[in-house]
Design a protein around this motif. Structure first.
Motif, short mmCIF file in Angstrom:
data_model
loop_
_atom_site.label_atom_id
_atom_site.label_comp_id
_atom_site.label_asym_id
_atom_site.label_seq_id
_atom_site.Cartn_x
_atom_site.Cartn_y
_atom_site.Cartn_z
N GLU A 152 39.16 48.80 37.10
CA GLU A 152 38.10 48.55 38.08
C GLU A 152 38.38 47.38 39.01
OE1 GLU A 152 34.13 48.43 36.58
OE2 GLU A 152 34.44 50.19 35.31
N ASP A 153 39.13 46.38 38.53
CA ASP A 153 39.34 45.19 39.35
C ASP A 153 40.56 45.28 40.27
OD1 ASP A 153 41.24 45.06 37.30
OD2 ASP A 153 41.14 42.89 37.16
N VAL A 154 41.24 46.42 40.32
CA VAL A 154 42.41 46.52 41.19
C VAL A 154 41.97 46.53 42.65
CG1 VAL A 154 44.33 47.97 41.93
CG2 VAL A 154 43.92 47.59 39.51
N PHE A 155 41.16 47.51 43.05
CA PHE A 155 40.66 47.60 44.42
C PHE A 155 39.17 47.31 44.44
CE2 PHE A 155 44.09 50.97 44.79
CZ PHE A 155 44.90 50.26 45.66
N ALA A 156 38.68 46.81 45.58
CA ALA A 156 37.24 46.72 45.75
C ALA A 156 36.68 48.13 45.86
CB ALA A 156 36.90 45.90 47.00
N THR A 173 40.73 49.03 49.27
CA THR A 173 40.38 47.79 49.96
C THR A 173 40.66 46.60 49.06
OG1 THR A 173 38.09 48.01 49.26
CG2 THR A 173 38.62 48.80 51.46
N VAL A 174 41.13 45.53 49.69
CA VAL A 174 41.41 44.28 48.99
C VAL A 174 40.07 43.62 48.67
CG1 VAL A 174 42.43 41.99 49.22
CG2 VAL A 174 43.62 43.97 50.15
N PRO A 175 39.90 43.11 47.44
CA PRO A 175 38.66 42.41 47.12
C PRO A 175 38.43 41.23 48.07
CG PRO A 175 39.89 42.89 45.12
CD PRO A 175 40.79 43.24 46.28
N ALA A 176 37.17 40.95 48.36
CA ALA A 176 36.81 39.88 49.29
C ALA A 176 37.44 38.56 48.86
CB ALA A 176 35.29 39.74 49.34
N GLY A 177 37.96 37.84 49.84
CA GLY A 177 38.54 36.53 49.58
C GLY A 177 39.97 36.55 49.09
N GLU A 178 40.57 37.73 48.97
CA GLU A 178 41.94 37.82 48.47
C GLU A 178 42.85 38.29 49.60
OE1 GLU A 178 43.83 39.26 44.29
OE2 GLU A 178 42.56 40.72 45.26
N SER A 179 44.02 37.68 49.72
CA SER A 179 44.99 38.12 50.72
C SER A 179 45.78 39.31 50.20
CB SER A 179 45.96 36.98 51.06
OG SER A 179 46.86 36.77 49.99
N VAL A 180 46.48 39.99 51.11
CA VAL A 180 47.31 41.12 50.71
C VAL A 180 48.39 40.65 49.74
CG1 VAL A 180 48.95 42.86 51.53
CG2 VAL A 180 46.85 42.43 52.80
N GLY A 181 49.00 39.51 50.01
CA GLY A 181 50.04 38.98 49.12
C GLY A 181 49.50 38.68 47.73
N GLU A 182 48.32 38.05 47.68
CA GLU A 182 47.70 37.76 46.39
C GLU A 182 47.38 39.05 45.65
OE1 GLU A 182 45.36 33.62 47.54
OE2 GLU A 182 44.41 35.57 47.96
N PHE A 183 46.88 40.04 46.38
CA PHE A 183 46.57 41.34 45.78
C PHE A 183 47.81 41.96 45.17
CE2 PHE A 183 46.84 45.91 46.14
CZ PHE A 183 45.75 46.32 45.39
N ARG A 184 48.90 41.99 45.95
CA ARG A 184 50.13 42.62 45.45
C ARG A 184 50.62 41.96 44.17
NH1 ARG A 184 54.55 43.92 49.97
NH2 ARG A 184 55.45 44.95 48.17
N GLU A 185 50.61 40.64 44.16
CA GLU A 185 51.09 39.90 42.98
C GLU A 185 50.18 40.13 41.78
OE1 GLU A 185 53.83 37.98 40.95
OE2 GLU A 185 54.02 38.41 43.09
N ARG A 186 48.87 40.05 41.99
CA ARG A 186 47.91 40.17 40.89
C ARG A 186 47.92 41.56 40.26
NH1 ARG A 186 42.98 42.34 40.59
NH2 ARG A 186 42.73 42.55 42.84
N THR A 187 48.12 42.60 41.07
CA THR A 187 47.97 43.98 40.59
C THR A 187 49.29 44.69 40.30
OG1 THR A 187 47.97 44.90 42.84
CG2 THR A 187 45.83 44.23 41.89
N ARG A 188 50.40 44.00 40.50
CA ARG A 188 51.72 44.65 40.38
C ARG A 188 51.89 45.40 39.06
NH1 ARG A 188 54.89 40.98 42.40
NH2 ARG A 188 55.24 42.17 44.29
N ASP A 189 51.67 44.75 37.94
CA ASP A 189 51.89 45.40 36.64
C ASP A 189 50.96 46.59 36.44
OD1 ASP A 189 53.90 43.60 36.01
OD2 ASP A 189 52.58 42.28 34.86
N GLN A 190 49.71 46.45 36.87
CA GLN A 190 48.75 47.55 36.72
C GLN A 190 49.17 48.74 37.58
OE1 GLN A 190 45.68 44.84 38.00
NE2 GLN A 190 44.52 45.22 36.11
#
Length: 170
Positions: free
Chosen positions: A20-24, A41-58
């Motif tokens: 559930e926390d991957v995409f808004a 969609t990227v969750p509010a307040g998160e950059s594309v780079g932060e999103f890619r890093e945070r969700t990579r393994d998932q």
């Protein structure tokens, strides 16, 4: 090309497997013969780079399962602030035969600095047609979906004429 029904099945499959926390929100799931592209969609307040890093393994885990099941590569993208960014997507070579007048169009685009090569010029032409004919292409895809539905409702042709059973006598 996949049917609208197959597209909806893919969307459902990814929606059920993505944490559930991957995409808004899940924006789209599209596919062709080689690739499935998942955009959210990227969750509010998160950059594309932060999103890619945070969700990579998932994303890798879900992609591996999908690639095994659907025999297609999985590409990812995000929508943020009205812009869509794709990453990990394929660029698939396509063979075509062109007449001289068609090659001259590509060569003019190369000579004019619009494209670096004939291949780039052809890709540019495809993007241009796609962006200028979105409604027409959507209508065509809808018509193809209707053809697939009608074919699926037809008689089973695999068994030949003998496979069609007569109905009740009138």
């Amino acid at each position: 090309m996949i049917t609208a029904e197959q597209g909806e099945q893919l969307r459902t499959w990814f929606a059920e497997r993505l944490p559930e926390d991957v995409f808004a929100s899940l924006v789209s799931v599209t596919a062709d013969r080689e690739e499935i592209t998942v955009v959210g969609t990227v969750p509010a307040g998160e950059s594309v780079g932060e999103f890619r890093e945070r969700t990579r393994d998932q994303r890798i885990e879900v992609a591996r399962e999908a690639e095994e099941l659907y025999r297609r590569k999985v590409a990812w993208g995000v929508r943020s602030g009205g812009e869509t960014t794709l990453f990990t997507h394929l660029a698939v070579p396509v063979m075509t035969r062109l007449r001289q007048s068609e090659r001259q169009v590509l060569d003019t685009l190369v000579a004019g600095g619009v494209a670096r090569s004939r291949a780039d010029a052809l890709a540019w032409c495809v993007r241009l047609v796609g962006s200028n004919t979105d409604a027409w292409l959507a209508d065509l895809r809808g018509s193809l979906d209707a053809v697939h539905r009608v074919r699926a409702q037809g008689p089973d042709m695999a068994g030949g004429a003998d496979s069609v059973k007569p109905g009740p006598a009138s």
